[in-house]
Design a protein around this motif. Structure first.
Motif, mmCIF file in Angstrom:
data_model
loop_
_atom_site.group_PDB
_atom_site.id
_atom_site.type_symbol
_atom_site.label_atom_id
_atom_site.label_comp_id
_atom_site.label_asym_id
_atom_site.label_seq_id
_atom_site.Cartn_x
_atom_site.Cartn_y
_atom_site.Cartn_z
ATOM 1 N N TYR A 37 22.010 -2.324 22.244
ATOM 2 C CA TYR A 37 20.706 -2.133 22.883
ATOM 3 C C TYR A 37 19.960 -1.018 22.170
ATOM 4 O O TYR A 37 20.569 -0.108 21.597
ATOM 5 C CB TYR A 37 20.863 -1.736 24.354
ATOM 6 N N THR A 38 18.634 -1.085 22.252
ATOM 7 C CA THR A 38 17.770 -0.016 21.766
ATOM 8 C C THR A 38 17.112 0.622 22.976
ATOM 9 O O THR A 38 16.539 -0.078 23.814
ATOM 10 C CB THR A 38 16.689 -0.569 20.808
ATOM 11 N N ILE A 39 17.191 1.928 23.058
ATOM 12 C CA ILE A 39 16.556 2.666 24.140
ATOM 13 C C ILE A 39 15.445 3.498 23.529
ATOM 14 O O ILE A 39 15.654 4.172 22.515
ATOM 15 C CB ILE A 39 17.580 3.567 24.859
ATOM 16 N N THR A 40 14.251 3.427 24.115
ATOM 17 C CA THR A 40 13.161 4.285 23.676
ATOM 18 C C THR A 40 12.856 5.267 24.792
ATOM 19 O O THR A 40 12.809 4.906 25.965
ATOM 20 C CB THR A 40 11.884 3.480 23.319
ATOM 21 N N VAL A 41 12.675 6.525 24.398
ATOM 22 C CA VAL A 41 12.393 7.600 25.343
ATOM 23 C C VAL A 41 11.159 8.332 24.837
ATOM 24 O O VAL A 41 11.120 8.765 23.683
ATOM 25 C CB VAL A 41 13.582 8.584 25.454
ATOM 26 N N GLN B 290 30.311 8.218 28.820
ATOM 27 C CA GLN B 290 31.190 7.769 27.738
ATOM 28 C C GLN B 290 30.573 6.638 26.923
ATOM 29 O O GLN B 290 31.220 5.653 26.587
ATOM 30 C CB GLN B 290 32.563 7.390 28.287
ATOM 31 N N ILE B 291 29.290 6.798 26.624
ATOM 32 C CA ILE B 291 28.580 5.849 25.764
ATOM 33 C C ILE B 291 28.347 6.523 24.422
ATOM 34 O O ILE B 291 27.729 7.599 24.354
ATOM 35 C CB ILE B 291 27.226 5.430 26.374
ATOM 36 N N ASN B 292 28.830 5.894 23.355
ATOM 37 C CA ASN B 292 28.650 6.434 22.019
ATOM 38 C C ASN B 292 27.280 6.034 21.471
ATOM 39 O O ASN B 292 26.914 4.860 21.487
ATOM 40 C CB ASN B 292 29.753 5.930 21.090
ATOM 41 N N VAL C 72 22.780 1.987 21.042
ATOM 42 C CA VAL C 72 24.104 2.111 21.653
ATOM 43 C C VAL C 72 24.727 0.740 21.864
ATOM 44 O O VAL C 72 24.022 -0.260 21.910
ATOM 45 C CB VAL C 72 24.036 2.834 23.025
ATOM 46 N N MET C 73 26.052 0.739 22.016
ATOM 47 C CA MET C 73 26.786 -0.444 22.462
ATOM 48 C C MET C 73 27.178 -0.167 23.900
ATOM 49 O O MET C 73 27.873 0.818 24.179
ATOM 50 C CB MET C 73 28.043 -0.656 21.614
#
Length: 183
Positions: free
Chosen positions: A5-9, A29-31, A52-53
């Motif tokens: 996934y791609t997260i935009t902030v 615990q997300i790398n 992230v995965m």
């Protein structure tokens, strides 16, 4: 099911904001596999692009936590098909091994370009998706890779009314704040 996934902030420029955002991922615990930040087209607003995965359910919770931080304007989770993205790689290759084959053909076939030449090495630049960059690295290995460096993901969200409306509102808020300060 875990997938990429791609997260935009969208955030204000504040000291320590990167740490406060990444700690939220660490606690769950997300790398983070990629993190890129830069100023947006709206002065004073910065965009974090985080890859992230994970699972969608967990990321929705993470984004909710991120949005509770004071400096955050908005945060979004995007499926891979919702974004257009690229990464950049630089390959430093030894000039001593140029007689090992036709490196020019590899550069052309990969839509790459030479950006600097030195008597001992030259540097090749390529943009693309992660697997394309790794494939070119393998092709260049027989020529003597001295160094390899890859950027994080740079992404633009495909059309989304909610997303673009938010950006418009954000620009108007920043403009109003600037006008009230100058009065």
């Amino acid at each position: 099911m875990q997938k990429e996934y791609t997260i935009t902030v969208y955030t204000e420029d504040r000291i320590g904001i990167t740490n406060r955002i990444t700690v939220i991922f660490t606690r769950r615990q997300i790398n983070i596999t990629s993190l890129t930040t830069a100023e947006t087209e709206i002065p004073g607003v910065y965009k974090f692009i985080i890859t992230v995965m994970s699972t969608r359910e967990l990321l929705d919770k993470v984004v909710g936590q991120i949005e509770r931080l004071i400096e955050i304007h908005r945060a979004f989770v995007h499926e891979e098909e919702d974004v257009v993205y690229q990464e950049l790689a630089l390959y430093k290759v030894s000039t001593q091994s140029l007689d090992k084959g036709n490196i020019e053909q590899i550069i052309r076939e990969n839509n790459a370009k030479i950006i600097t030449v030195d008597p001992n090495y030259f540097v090749i630049e390529k943009t693309g998706h992660q697997q394309e960059l790794l494939d070119m690295l393998k092709q260049l290995e027989p020529f003597g890779i001295i160094e390899y460096s890859k950027s994080g993901r740079v992404a633009i969200v495909k059309w989304s009314r909610r997303f673009h409306d938010h950006l418009k509102e954000l620009g108007e808020k920043v403009e109003d704040n600037l006008n009230s300060i100058s009065v």
